[in-house]
Design an enzyme around this catalytic site. Structure first.
Site, short mmCIF file in Angstrom:
data_model
loop_
_atom_site.label_atom_id
_atom_site.label_comp_id
_atom_site.label_asym_id
_atom_site.label_seq_id
_atom_site.Cartn_x
_atom_site.Cartn_y
_atom_site.Cartn_z
N ASP A 140 0.72 -1.28 -0.01
CA ASP A 140 0.01 -0.05 0.10
C ASP A 140 0.82 1.26 -0.01
OD1 ASP A 140 -2.98 0.71 0.89
OD2 ASP A 140 -1.79 2.20 1.64
N ASN A 148 -2.57 13.41 -3.99
CA ASN A 148 -3.69 13.81 -4.69
C ASN A 148 -4.15 15.23 -3.91
OD1 ASN A 148 -4.33 11.82 -6.22
ND2 ASN A 148 -5.40 10.56 -4.65
N ASP A 157 -2.42 9.85 -10.06
CA ASP A 157 -2.67 8.84 -11.17
C ASP A 157 -1.06 8.25 -11.49
OD1 ASP A 157 -5.19 8.53 -10.98
OD2 ASP A 157 -5.57 9.78 -12.72
N GLU A 183 -5.18 2.50 -3.63
CA GLU A 183 -3.55 2.58 -3.74
C GLU A 183 -3.05 1.36 -3.16
OE1 GLU A 183 -4.80 4.77 0.12
OE2 GLU A 183 -5.55 4.63 -2.00
#
Length: 276
Positions: A140, A148, A157, A183
């Site tokens: 993760d 973000n 992204d 993620e």
């Protein structure tokens, strides 16, 4: 039906239609071949005891006419078969594309959760039948939300793609990396024991951390990406969700212990952390 199933059904129906046409073409040709053969037998009977040159010429003319007719029919059949064959090949490729699209994560290009689930079940069955080792690595991205929030979702992204590409770099041919969701990523490691899986997890972690993240618009070098990793080994007879849960538990212990580390679930159910 799902979009995937509907599209595959449409393509399959069209393939069936093309196959039926081919069979019809061949059936027509077979009757033509029989007719042609009978015509030649008739001509042969006529010419066997014939001595008149004009009569023989007429017979030969009949043979030529029948042969030309058959040649035209064959050329027509060749074209029909090529058209039908090309359509079948195109439709088969379309079905393969639909299946690949349905099992691939559009952003990262990795297998998606659906494909991961199928492959994990398959790998567990093979491990059970072959009495082989099997491990699952869950990873993760640490503090992904900040990418973000600070730089926008397009940059987020790019981070996801970079991590996915790193997973691909670190695995072997039979290993299966996948985007598990959000993620979080997973790697199925057939024929790999807990020690080998630990090494894979550590390789991925170190390689991700070594990547330089540069904001293309400004050339600014941003903070590096780190990941937390959990590893669990398959126990014969358990369900897929149990294996996933144990690997996930190890992953979240890695998060709780400071992130940017690999936690493996040992045989005695104690977790062992690996950091720099």
């Amino acid at each position: 039906l799902s979009h995937e199933a509907t599209e595959i059904k449409k393509a399959s129906d069209r393939i069936q239609s093309a196959v039926t046409r081919v069979l019809d073409y061949l059936g027509d040709t077979n009757s033509e071949v029989v007719t042609y053969g009978k015509a030649l037998e008739t001509v042969s009977g006529k010419i066997e005891n014939e001595t008149d040159i004009d009569a023989i010429r007429d017979v030969v003319g009949g043979i030529l006419a029948e042969t030309k007719r058959m040649a035209v029919k064959s050329r027509k059949l060749e074209g029909q078969l090529k058209t039908a064959t090309d359509e079948i090949i195109e439709l088969n490729e379309h079905i393969q594309y639909i299946r690949q699209e349905a099992t691939t994560d559009a952003l990262t290009g990795l297998p998606n959760r659906k494909h991961f689930n199928d492959q994990l079940e398959r790998s567990m069955y093979q491990a059970k039948e072959g009495k082989e080792a099997l491990c699952l690595v869950m990873a993760d991205i640490d503090h992904f939300k900040k990418f973000n929030d600070n730089y926008g979702h397009l940059f987020g992204d790019q981070v996801l793609w970079l991590v996915a590409n790193t997973l691909v770099e670190c695995v072997k041919g039979r290993d299966i990396p996948a985007r598990f969701g959000g993620e979080e990523f997973a790697i199925i490691l057939p024929r790999t024991n807990i020690h080998g899986a630990k090494k894979v997890g550590q390789d991925v972690r170190l390689r991700v951390a070594s990547k330089k993240v540069i904001r293309k618009a400004t050339g600014e070098e941003l903070s590096s990406i780190t990941i937390s990793v959990g590893v669990a080994e398959y126990r014969r007879g358990e369900k897929a969700e149990d294996l996933i849960q144990r690997a996930d538990n190890a992953l979240y212990r890695a998060k709780n212990q400071g992130r940017n580390q690999v936690v493996i679930e040992a045989a005695c159910d104690e977790d062992v952390a690996m950091q720099d």
